[in-house]
Design a protein around this motif. Structure first.
Motif, PDB file in Angstrom:
ATOM      1  N   LEU A 108       0.857  -1.170   0.040  1.00  0.00           N
ATOM      2  CA  LEU A 108      -0.016   0.022  -0.070  1.00  0.00           C
ATOM      3  C   LEU A 108       0.973   1.428  -0.036  1.00  0.00           C
ATOM      4  CD1 LEU A 108      -3.140  -0.771   2.482  1.00  0.00           C
ATOM      5  CD2 LEU A 108      -2.706  -1.292  -0.092  1.00  0.00           C
ATOM      6  N   ILE A 112       0.994   4.224  -2.840  1.00  0.00           N
ATOM      7  CA  ILE A 112       0.685   5.594  -2.512  1.00  0.00           C
ATOM      8  C   ILE A 112       2.060   6.370  -3.228  1.00  0.00           C
ATOM      9  CG2 ILE A 112       1.081   7.388  -0.603  1.00  0.00           C
ATOM     10  CD1 ILE A 112      -0.255   5.142   1.085  1.00  0.00           C
ATOM     11  N   HIS A 127      -3.214  10.692   5.250  1.00  0.00           N
ATOM     12  CA  HIS A 127      -3.901   9.936   6.352  1.00  0.00           C
ATOM     13  C   HIS A 127      -5.545   9.994   6.262  1.00  0.00           C
ATOM     14  CE1 HIS A 127      -4.225   9.713  11.114  1.00  0.00           C
ATOM     15  NE2 HIS A 127      -4.472   8.695  10.522  1.00  0.00           N
ATOM     16  N   LEU A 130      -6.676   7.587   3.532  1.00  0.00           N
ATOM     17  CA  LEU A 130      -6.543   6.221   3.931  1.00  0.00           C
ATOM     18  C   LEU A 130      -7.685   6.010   5.082  1.00  0.00           C
ATOM     19  CD1 LEU A 130      -3.063   5.708   4.331  1.00  0.00           C
ATOM     20  CD2 LEU A 130      -4.394   5.026   2.425  1.00  0.00           C
ATOM     21  N   LEU A 135      -9.571   1.966   6.196  1.00  0.00           N
ATOM     22  CA  LEU A 135      -8.576   1.142   6.637  1.00  0.00           C
ATOM     23  C   LEU A 135      -8.614   1.537   8.537  1.00  0.00           C
ATOM     24  CD1 LEU A 135      -5.752   1.940   4.336  1.00  0.00           C
ATOM     25  CD2 LEU A 135      -7.390  -0.163   4.326  1.00  0.00           C
ATOM     26  N   ILE A 140      -2.919   1.653   8.936  1.00  0.00           N
ATOM     27  CA  ILE A 140      -2.514   3.118   8.558  1.00  0.00           C
ATOM     28  C   ILE A 140      -1.128   3.421   8.896  1.00  0.00           C
ATOM     29  CG2 ILE A 140      -3.237   5.444   8.702  1.00  0.00           C
ATOM     30  CD1 ILE A 140      -5.975   4.897   8.590  1.00  0.00           C
ATOM     31  N   GLN A 171      -7.191  -2.312  -2.695  1.00  0.00           N
ATOM     32  CA  GLN A 171      -6.936  -1.163  -1.985  1.00  0.00           C
ATOM     33  C   GLN A 171      -6.004  -0.206  -2.817  1.00  0.00           C
ATOM     34  OE1 GLN A 171      -8.520  -0.389   0.325  1.00  0.00           O
ATOM     35  NE2 GLN A 171      -8.936  -1.860   1.754  1.00  0.00           N
ATOM     36  N   ILE A 175      -6.624   3.581  -3.829  1.00  0.00           N
ATOM     37  CA  ILE A 175      -5.443   4.656  -3.650  1.00  0.00           C
ATOM     38  C   ILE A 175      -5.291   5.222  -4.932  1.00  0.00           C
ATOM     39  CG2 ILE A 175      -3.009   5.185  -3.236  1.00  0.00           C
ATOM     40  CD1 ILE A 175      -3.478   2.723  -1.165  1.00  0.00           C
TER      41      ILE A 175
END
Length: 202
Positions: A108, A112, A127, A130, A135, A140, A171, A175
């Motif tokens: 993940l 990102i 933050h 997410l 999540l 996280i 995921q 993202i």
């Protein structure tokens, strides 16, 4: 381009859903993913307002090319599932084996980083995004730690569990779509995870 990744991923999610013991709750979250990724055939049966929210009732058909036996198993499970859905959420990270958690966090983090390789990740921005993806905080924090070190997607997918690859792919797609577009690097991440998902389930 994205449909080449998403359609096989949906088929894999159908298979995972068929094995779920919380079918009704899991299906709600999964449908939200489908509708966010691609045009899943759906019919809105009812739409009402309640307070500051909108309630939508929809009918969803079997996703194209998914396994008919898996779809029938889901239908059978739903007919027997009496669990309540109010105020319940599902977090796929609960399905990650402990020994694969570090790989999951790092994948993940890599997804990102591929969103914009030219700039350092702005944690104050990512933050809440997410959190918006559902999540849990421990995941996280794992991603935050993983962002501090370089990652290699080819190493990360080696010996990656097929079910974990499917969750990570879902995921990673979420993202990538945070900015409503998918760049070539993000697409490559999803292709690599899709290959790992299909190769490792053999």
């Amino acid at each position: 381009m994205l449909s080449q990744i998403v359609r096989p991923m949906v088929n894999t999610q159908i298979h995972l859903l068929a094995k779920s013991k919380a079918t009704k709750i899991t299906l709600i979250r999964t449908i939200a993913k489908w509708l966010g990724f691609l045009g899943v055939e759906a019919q809105v049966n009812q739409l009402n307002t309640t307070g500051d929210k909108i309630q939508v009732s929809i009918t969803v058909g079997q996703p194209e090319n998914s396994d008919r036996a898996d779809w029938q198993k889901i239908l059978d499970n739903l007919s027997q599932d009496t669990s309540k859905t109010t105020e319940l959420t599902v977090n796929h990270s609960n399905s990650i084996p402990v020994e694969q958690e570090a790989k999951y966090y790092r994948i993940l983090a890599y997804a990102i980083q591929m969103g914009d390789r030219a700039q350092a990740t702005d944690w104050s921005k990512i933050h809440p995004q997410l959190q918006g993806l559902g999540l849990k905080e421990s995941t996280i924090l794992g991603v935050k730690s993983a962002l501090k070190v370089p990652q290699s997607i080819d190493r990360l997918v080696k010996d990656l569990d097929a079910d974990v690859a499917a969750i990570a792919l879902s995921q990673a797609a979420s993202i990538a779509l945070l900015d409503r577009q998918v760049n070539p690097e993000e697409y490559q991440v999803m292709q690599t995870l899709l290959k790992a998902m299909t190769d490792n389930c053999r």
